[in-house]
Design an enzyme around this catalytic site. Structure first.
Site, PDB file in Angstrom:
ATOM      1  N   LYS A  52     -15.108  15.567  72.033  1.00  0.00           N
ATOM      2  CA  LYS A  52     -13.903  15.226  71.262  1.00  0.00           C
ATOM      3  C   LYS A  52     -14.213  15.231  69.767  1.00  0.00           C
ATOM      4  CE  LYS A  52     -11.823  12.559  75.023  1.00  0.00           C
ATOM      5  NZ  LYS A  52     -11.479  11.249  75.608  1.00  0.00           N
ATOM      6  N   GLN A  96     -12.723   5.109  74.785  1.00  0.00           N
ATOM      7  CA  GLN A  96     -13.081   5.929  75.941  1.00  0.00           C
ATOM      8  C   GLN A  96     -13.161   5.065  77.197  1.00  0.00           C
ATOM      9  OE1 GLN A  96     -13.223   9.235  75.917  1.00  0.00           O
ATOM     10  NE2 GLN A  96     -13.787   9.418  78.066  1.00  0.00           N
ATOM     11  N   ASP A 119      -4.036   8.158  72.803  1.00  0.00           N
ATOM     12  CA  ASP A 119      -4.169   8.384  74.242  1.00  0.00           C
ATOM     13  C   ASP A 119      -2.851   8.097  74.977  1.00  0.00           C
ATOM     14  OD1 ASP A 119      -6.541   9.395  75.346  1.00  0.00           O
ATOM     15  OD2 ASP A 119      -7.626   7.542  74.915  1.00  0.00           O
TER      16      ASP A 119
HETATM   17  N1  GUN Z   1     -11.463   8.735  80.470  1.00  0.00           N
HETATM   18  C1  GUN Z   1     -11.046   9.749  81.263  1.00  0.00           C
HETATM   19  N2  GUN Z   1     -10.001  10.380  80.701  1.00  0.00           N
HETATM   20  C2  GUN Z   1      -9.742   9.759  79.539  1.00  0.00           C
HETATM   21  C3  GUN Z   1      -8.780   9.967  78.508  1.00  0.00           C
HETATM   22  O1  GUN Z   1      -7.920  10.847  78.557  1.00  0.00           O
HETATM   23  N3  GUN Z   1      -8.865   9.108  77.458  1.00  0.00           N
HETATM   24  C4  GUN Z   1      -9.786   8.121  77.392  1.00  0.00           C
HETATM   25  N4  GUN Z   1      -9.764   7.325  76.329  1.00  0.00           N
HETATM   26  N5  GUN Z   1     -10.687   7.912  78.322  1.00  0.00           N
HETATM   27  C5  GUN Z   1     -10.662   8.725  79.395  1.00  0.00           C
END
Ligand code: GUN
Length: 285
Positions: A52, A96, A119
């Site tokens: 990311k 995350q 998110d």
């Molecule tokens: N863990 C798995 N998928 C995601 C996501 O789309 N965002 C975040 N923050 N954590 C995740």
């Protein structure tokens, strides 16, 4: 042969558009920035976060990484979120998931300013999605819709079967599909006769996290299949590879399928970048 939907190419195109928006914002004095919080040392999370941050850099988005120990205090994590909420130079905040045991993910996600919740996991954004008034929409469902839009013009009345009822994928993608007037069936681990239900679908969104769950005989000829699964499996020789939720080699009779890797994954990250720029844009007024 079914058509492979090229998620990498679509993600590149979206990120190029995002990079152009970043340039535009910069000239008006806004420097889009994403804060990424990683708690603990989950190896998969570490890889996702690095990816990311790398993609942010390519698109010209400033990223600020915060790493906390697995045994960190939930109060300290919430204090960090409060500080980022109050910082006008931060436009997006991402925590995350999964968080280590002992930290209440719901309380943590509730703490994020909905305007910075790139998110789309805050209850305010979940509520907006379910009422069709757009706030920030979760990245994987957004990416799935863009992949589907490349092969479907009109969703009205289509039978869509979503496999998996997670807050991150299954539920929000069902909301987006409902908004487009598809007939949506959300299935999960307790669903009976899943192969029969799947076989009636014009579109299958497989987000169960179960390698090769969706077999050829589950899929109607001409159906579109989106594979959201990413499970790392170790082969006999010790090498590891990523496997999706669909037995893609059995899906020649589908109209279109997404590959794993190279389908949904790159789109998720590209949508995170576009959500960050959208948040920055809205904050700039
Ligand atoms: N863990 C798995 N998928 C995601 C996501 O789309 N965002 C975040 N923050 N954590 C995740």
């Amino acid at each position: 042969m079914s058509m492979m939907i090229d998620g990498r190419a679509m993600a590149r195109a979206l990120s190029d558009r995002t990079a152009a928006s970043v340039e535009r914002l910069r000239t008006s004095g806004v420097d889009p920035a994403l804060a990424v919080i990683l708690v603990g040392d989950n190896p998969a999370s570490d890889i996702y976060v690095r990816r990311k941050i790398g993609e942010c850099r390519k698109a010209g988005i400033r990223s600020i990484e915060h790493r906390l120990a697995a045994d960190c205090d939930e109060v300290a994590l919430c204090d960090l979120i409060d500080a980022l909420n109050a910082d006008p130079a931060v436009h997006g905040i991402l925590v995350q998931l999964p968080l280590p045991a002992g930290i209440d993910a719901t309380r943590v996600l509730d703490r994020i300013d909905p305007a910075k919740d790139v998110d789309g996991f805050h209850p305010v954004n979940v509520g907006r999605l379910s009422t069709g008034t757009r706030g920030l929409v979760p990245c994987t469902p957004l990416g799935i819709m863009m992949l589907l839009d490349s092969v479907i013009d009109d969703y009205r009345g289509l039978n869509v079967v979503v496999i998996g009822k997670s807050n991150i994928v299954g539920k929000p993608v069902a909301m987006l599909l409902l908004e487009r007037e598809a007939t949506v069936t959300v299935t999960h681990i307790e669903t009976r006769n899943l192969p029969d239900i799947a076989r009636a679908a014009d579109v299958i969104v497989a987000a169960a996290g179960a390698p090769h769950l969706v077999r050829g005989y589950w899929v109607k000829p001409g159906a579109v299949v989106i594979d959201v699964g990413i499970t790392r499996v170790i082969d006999h020789d010790g090498t590891s590879r990523i496997v999706g939720d669909c037995a893609t080699h059995e899906l020649d009779h589908a109209r279109a399928v997404t590959p794993v890797p190279g389908g949904v994954g790159p789109m998720t990250i590209a949508c995170l970048l576009s959500n960050t720029v959208m948040a920055a844009d809205r904050m700039a007024g």
